[in-house]
Design an enzyme around this catalytic site. Sequence first.
Site, PDB file in Angstrom:
ATOM      1  N   ARG A 123     -82.066 -23.163  -8.591  1.00 54.82           N
ATOM      2  CA  ARG A 123     -82.094 -22.854  -7.155  1.00 54.82           C
ATOM      3  C   ARG A 123     -82.522 -21.409  -7.025  1.00 54.82           C
ATOM      4  NH1 ARG A 123     -78.019 -24.171  -2.409  1.00 54.82           N
ATOM      5  NH2 ARG A 123     -79.186 -26.092  -2.694  1.00 54.82           N
ATOM      6  N   LYS A 134     -79.099  -6.903 -13.185  1.00 59.24           N
ATOM      7  CA  LYS A 134     -79.569  -5.677 -13.846  1.00 59.24           C
ATOM      8  C   LYS A 134     -81.077  -5.546 -13.794  1.00 59.24           C
ATOM      9  CE  LYS A 134     -75.750  -6.160 -17.089  1.00 59.24           C
ATOM     10  NZ  LYS A 134     -75.439  -6.759 -18.376  1.00 59.24           N
ATOM     11  N   HIS A 186     -86.109 -29.464  -1.503  1.00 57.18           N
ATOM     12  CA  HIS A 186     -84.798 -29.709  -2.112  1.00 57.18           C
ATOM     13  C   HIS A 186     -84.773 -31.219  -2.399  1.00 57.18           C
ATOM     14  CE1 HIS A 186     -80.744 -29.620  -3.248  1.00 57.18           C
ATOM     15  NE2 HIS A 186     -80.161 -29.165  -2.165  1.00 57.18           N
ATOM     16  N   ARG A 244     -71.767 -26.937  -3.402  1.00 58.00           N
ATOM     17  CA  ARG A 244     -71.800 -28.382  -3.599  1.00 58.00           C
ATOM     18  C   ARG A 244     -72.942 -28.839  -4.500  1.00 58.00           C
ATOM     19  NH1 ARG A 244     -71.126 -30.688   1.718  1.00 58.00           N
ATOM     20  NH2 ARG A 244     -70.306 -28.665   2.203  1.00 58.00           N
ATOM     21  N   THR A 245     -74.105 -28.212  -4.376  1.00 59.74           N
ATOM     22  CA  THR A 245     -75.220 -28.669  -5.214  1.00 59.74           C
ATOM     23  C   THR A 245     -74.939 -28.365  -6.687  1.00 59.74           C
ATOM     24  OG1 THR A 245     -76.717 -28.257  -3.385  1.00 59.74           O
ATOM     25  CG2 THR A 245     -77.710 -28.569  -5.528  1.00 59.74           C
TER      26      THR A 245
END
Lengths: 206, 317
Positions: free
Chosen positions: B105, B83, B133, B55-56
């Site tokens: 994030r 990697k 947040h 959702r974010t």
Amino acid sequence: MHARTDDGNTGDGNTGAGQDGESPGSCKRVLEPAEVRRVLTRIAHEILERTHGADDILLLGIPTRGVPLAQRLAGRAAEFEGRPVPWGSLDVTMYRDDLRLRPARALGRTELPVDGIDGKTIVIVDDVLYSGRTVRAALDALTDLGRPRSVQLAVLVDRGHRELPIRADYVGKNLPTSQRETVRVHLAETDGEDAVLLGEWKGALA
Amino acid sequence: MNRHLIAAADLSRDDALLILDTAEELARMSDRPIKKLPTLRGRTVVNLFFEDSTRTRISFEAAAKRLSADVINFSAKGSSVAKGESLKDTALTLEAMGADAVVIRHDASGAPHRLAGWIRGHVINAGDGMHEHPTQALLDAFTIRRRLGGGRSGAGGLDGVRVTIVGDVLHSRVARSNIALLNILGAGVTLVAPPTLLPIAVDGWSCEVSYDLDAVLPKSDVIMMLRVQRERMTAAYFPSVREYSRRYGLDAGRMAMLPEHAIVMHPGPMNRGVEIAAEVADSPRSTIVEQVANGVSVRMAVLYLLLGGAELTGEPR
């Protein structure tokens, strides 16, 4: 922080206060309260004449000072015709071409009648017509809102120095100015009294 | 406004109100036939997600696209990060591609702060570890303000509103950001959680703490349920999910103890039947779906205010 908009007026919705403190002295009053009243009455008559009685018109003021002007014009037109004349507001901030020249500014409010703008004759109302860039932004904003039948422009003061092929349909006062001068419109609703002031604005950042 | 949005705690009250007022105007545009605005045309926003999020990420993507920005989604899975590329090298790659803003994030607290030191673009924290947040807190404040009518015409803070945050405060960056922002906006915050799910330093936070949900409910205007974050729990914080649910879950009986005007919030994703009962989540008092819609408006406001104006160079004002 007070930067000028293209119209030589503080267009930010949040800079209404404190502006007088930055223009001491060299200010000439160009229109007195009674003259502003007469000018608006004349424009209201002209709008009715040109639109044949204001069928399907909608007056849209550009924040900050275009909005009370639109409200007053609608009020007068309604008085003369004996029926209500719709009015609203149209914020053009997100459509401006000079956003990157200054820090992001607060948004004004767009308020339209529930039936929208489709098929209507829109009269955009603003206080000062200068470069014409605000009006261009308003035309773009209208395009995203619908498809009016036609769009007209009413301004209290036309100070010249257009940078785009735009002209007003209704002008309160033509005011020849130099680009160093500033034109400030004061309205009772936002500034306590009606007046148009011409002067060198010391606070201007250019 | 600062150049970056890393933490809600960094915002001044004026900044926070400017974001909420801008979001209010932008929310009014969401029912227009053409929702797109030309404001950020030619700007590039990179969504840099090192942690799973639906959702974010979608919310930021929708917000950027409505402002006509170009959006590049970069998720750690299946990318050069898998990697072994470091955050710094990833950041420099994005910088070379001309990212004007990076929405990040990360599972490490402080990653957005580090990133801000490496790139010229704006950094927006979309959740870092157990730290903050901020856009979630902003959208929660926006939702509270709209629902409780504190700013019916889009003005004012949340002075005097009593907000109760229930659940896993220890692992919750949403709780941290909310406590900071709600304090800035003048609301009073009460935390309710089992002692094991409260941070050790909670005494130093400007909020009340209670272990008894039933006692706090009648004195709450807003109740915010946090998700039990099992993926961050490395030890046994409570005996069983059923016991947690019985003591700290919000069911219909508890909802009835709230004042009539009170609203129920949840940042999502929900564990129905654990911290919140299905009938509560689906009740008209729940703002959970509204929070998602408001998230887009608030993120549009943040992107506009950070990216829409001039670059703040030269002398400070």
